[in-house]
Write a protein that holds these residues in place. Structure first.
Motif, PDB file in Angstrom:
ATOM      1  N   ASP A  87       0.854  -1.177   0.000  1.00  0.00           N
ATOM      2  CA  ASP A  87       0.000   0.000   0.000  1.00  0.00           C
ATOM      3  C   ASP A  87       0.897   1.236   0.000  1.00  0.00           C
ATOM      4  O   ASP A  87       1.625   1.500   0.966  1.00  0.00           O
ATOM      5  CB  ASP A  87      -0.902  -0.019   1.234  1.00  0.00           C
ATOM      6  N   TYR A  88       0.830   2.019  -1.065  1.00  0.00           N
ATOM      7  CA  TYR A  88       1.692   3.203  -1.218  1.00  0.00           C
ATOM      8  C   TYR A  88       0.939   4.498  -0.889  1.00  0.00           C
ATOM      9  O   TYR A  88       1.346   5.579  -1.327  1.00  0.00           O
ATOM     10  CB  TYR A  88       2.239   3.286  -2.651  1.00  0.00           C
ATOM     11  N   SER A  89      -0.133   4.409  -0.117  1.00  0.00           N
ATOM     12  CA  SER A  89      -0.916   5.611   0.200  1.00  0.00           C
ATOM     13  C   SER A  89      -0.079   6.673   0.904  1.00  0.00           C
ATOM     14  O   SER A  89      -0.185   7.874   0.602  1.00  0.00           O
ATOM     15  CB  SER A  89      -2.111   5.235   1.084  1.00  0.00           C
ATOM     16  N   ALA A  90       0.743   6.245   1.831  1.00  0.00           N
ATOM     17  CA  ALA A  90       1.579   7.211   2.564  1.00  0.00           C
ATOM     18  C   ALA A  90       2.549   7.913   1.642  1.00  0.00           C
ATOM     19  O   ALA A  90       2.780   9.130   1.759  1.00  0.00           O
ATOM     20  CB  ALA A  90       2.327   6.498   3.689  1.00  0.00           C
ATOM     21  N   ALA A  91       3.120   7.182   0.682  1.00  0.00           N
ATOM     22  CA  ALA A  91       4.059   7.788  -0.258  1.00  0.00           C
ATOM     23  C   ALA A  91       3.362   8.831  -1.120  1.00  0.00           C
ATOM     24  O   ALA A  91       3.916   9.888  -1.416  1.00  0.00           O
ATOM     25  CB  ALA A  91       4.678   6.708  -1.154  1.00  0.00           C
ATOM     26  N   ALA A  92       2.123   8.551  -1.506  1.00  0.00           N
ATOM     27  CA  ALA A  92       1.369   9.500  -2.309  1.00  0.00           C
ATOM     28  C   ALA A  92       1.109  10.793  -1.533  1.00  0.00           C
ATOM     29  O   ALA A  92       1.172  11.881  -2.090  1.00  0.00           O
ATOM     30  CB  ALA A  92       0.042   8.881  -2.757  1.00  0.00           C
TER      31      ALA A  92
END
Length: 479
Positions: free
Chosen positions: A473-478
């Motif tokens: 899950d790359y939500s934090a990176a976004a």
């Protein structure tokens, strides 16, 4: 406000059922005439061949149906519909490879067309003043002094009507009946990009593999011009529906599509990732292969008539049908039905200018999905119809549309404002033109272009199509 004694809806598919919901508060009695005998449960029927293929219920349609039938969304989920977030629950393969998972602004309810219509029928049957007559064929309209006064159907039956709604779909004979009654041939605008799609239903395994974090599998057609199998140009879905089932679907612009189970599974092994065929191999087939060709965009321009018939309106494919690839049909029909209810709520009567005013307002609503459908279909050399563009323009559209789409998808990965407005465009809540002129969106595009040139992406992409899509899950990176 009551506007008449009887309203008649021609057709009991999704468009007709939504129209019945719009009419019920304004007429003493609403009669829906349907050629098929409607199943009590979610079953296929002759009049809706598209029910064998995946159907997206876009958010605009979901809201419109919910406004017409309060509790529809909850009933759809209770009946087995799946409430998912595509950016987290779908494995998406575009030209560059698998996209990264991250939280987005859009959710969707997944389910079969069968389930959507069954829940709609249940809602309509809760309306005390709506009657559905099944197994009857509409044979004509009666007219007098420029207005429609009634409907004829099976066994020489006839009913007087204060308002008639044509919801008989692509093949509606209403335009020919009107011409026979003295109205001119309506202008018909068309663009057929020779889309064909083929589907097969599967039962999912009781214990899916651990790598199946995804519920929905999407494989976009390649933009690569070199040598490759035709299947690389297919738009592919492994689409989850109710009852622990999925619909495997392949579609294309201008290619011959598989018709048998053997050619279907053979083509599946040649698409851009082995995951599609591997998913089918782990599931149990529930059907034969279903193929559909009737997919052209078609708009009957009744709104251009100087004096359209009074007491007659149109919803769904009977007035404007779209390439089903873009999932606009049910949502556009529901939005037209909701627009009809809004006009009825403000009307004092339906016998003078009501129909012409509604057609003008409906034109603006239909123009959004119409332009969106044509934006891509015009780029194909196989496309035919009145909206076909010159060859030099077509080449420009073909060269630009794919990279432009990939650019927007890439920017949406990294910038919430693009993700938000792109979701609105996809769901028919905003026109593409409005998105592309929004200053905040344009600023995000510029930032994305600069970061791309510097190689400073926050969210990775382009994961190997031959490997499993990444679960991270790359939500934090976004953010």
């Amino acid at each position: 406000m009551r506007l008449g004694t009887t309203a008649v809806v021609l057709g009991g598919s999704a468009a007709g059922l939504c129209a019945a919901g719009a009419l019920s508060a304004h007429f003493d009695h609403v009669l829906v005439l349907e050629r098929d005998v409607l199943p009590a449960d979610a079953e296929h029927r002759r009049g809706v061949p598209q029910s064998k293929h995946p159907h997206f219920l876009l958010n605009s349609g979901r809201r419109a149906i919910g406004a017409l039938f309060p509790g529809f969304e909850e009933a759809l989920i209770a009946a087995g519909g799946l409430h998912l977030m595509p950016s987290m629950d779908a494995a998406y393969l575009d030209e560059e490879g698998w996209s990264a998972r991250k939280r987005g602004t859009m959710t969707m309810i997944y389910g079969s067309r069968l389930l959507i219509e069954r829940v709609l029928r249940d809602k309509v049957r809760e309306l005390a003043n709506v009657t559905i007559r099944e197994g009857v064929s509409v044979t004509g309209l009666s007219t007098r002094d420029g207005e429609v006064t009634g409907v004829s159907f099976t066994d020489d039956e006839h009913v007087q009507a204060d308002l008639v709604v044509d919801a008989m779909g692509r093949g509606s004979p209403v335009s020919s009946w009107l011409v026979a009654a003295g109205w001119p041939e309506p202008e018909v605008r068309t663009l057929d990009a020779k889309v064909t799609y083929t589907s097969r239903w599967y039962e999912l395994p009781e214990q899916p593999p651990e790598s199946w974090w995804w519920r929905h599998l999407v494989i976009m057609p390649t933009q690569h011009r070199g040598e490759h199998p035709a299947e690389h140009e297919f738009l592919v879905n492994f689409f989850p529906i109710e009852g622990n089932r999925a619909i495997a679907c392949m579609g294309s612009w201008g290619h011959e599509m598989p018709r048998t189970t053997e050619t279907f599974t053979g083509s599946a092994r040649r698409v851009r990732t082995p995951l599609f065929a591997a998913a089918m191999d782990r599931c149990s087939p529930l059907s034969e292969v279903h193929l559909t060709r009737s997919t052209g965009n078609k708009w009957r321009r009744y709104d251009l008539w100087a004096t359209p018939p009074r007491r007659l309106v149109f919803v769904g494919d009977s007035i404007c049908a779209f390439n089903p690839f873009y999932a606009q049909g049910i949502s556009s029909a529901a939005s037209s039905a909701l627009l009809l209810r809004e006009h009825l709520s403000r009307a004092e009567e339906v016998g003078t200018t009501f129909s012409s005013k509604f057609l003008v307002a409906q034109r603006k609503s239909l123009n959004v999905p119409w332009r969106l459908a044509l934006a891509r279909d015009r780029g194909y050399a196989c496309a035919e119809g009145t909206e076909k563009i010159s060859e030099w323009k077509r080449r420009i559209v073909a060269a630009v549309s794919g990279p432009a789409f990939s650019f927007i998808v890439g920017a949406a990965r990294e910038y919430e404002v693009v993700d938000e407005h792109f979701a609105k465009v996809f769901n028919l809540d905003e026109s593409l033109g409005d998105m592309m002129t929004n200053p905040r969106v344009l600023a995000a595009f510029l930032r994305y272009r600069v970061r791309t040139a510097l190689g400073r992406h926050r969210v990775p992409f382009g994961f190997d199509p031959q490997a499993e899509p990444p679960v991270t899950d790359y939500s934090a990176a976004a953010r």
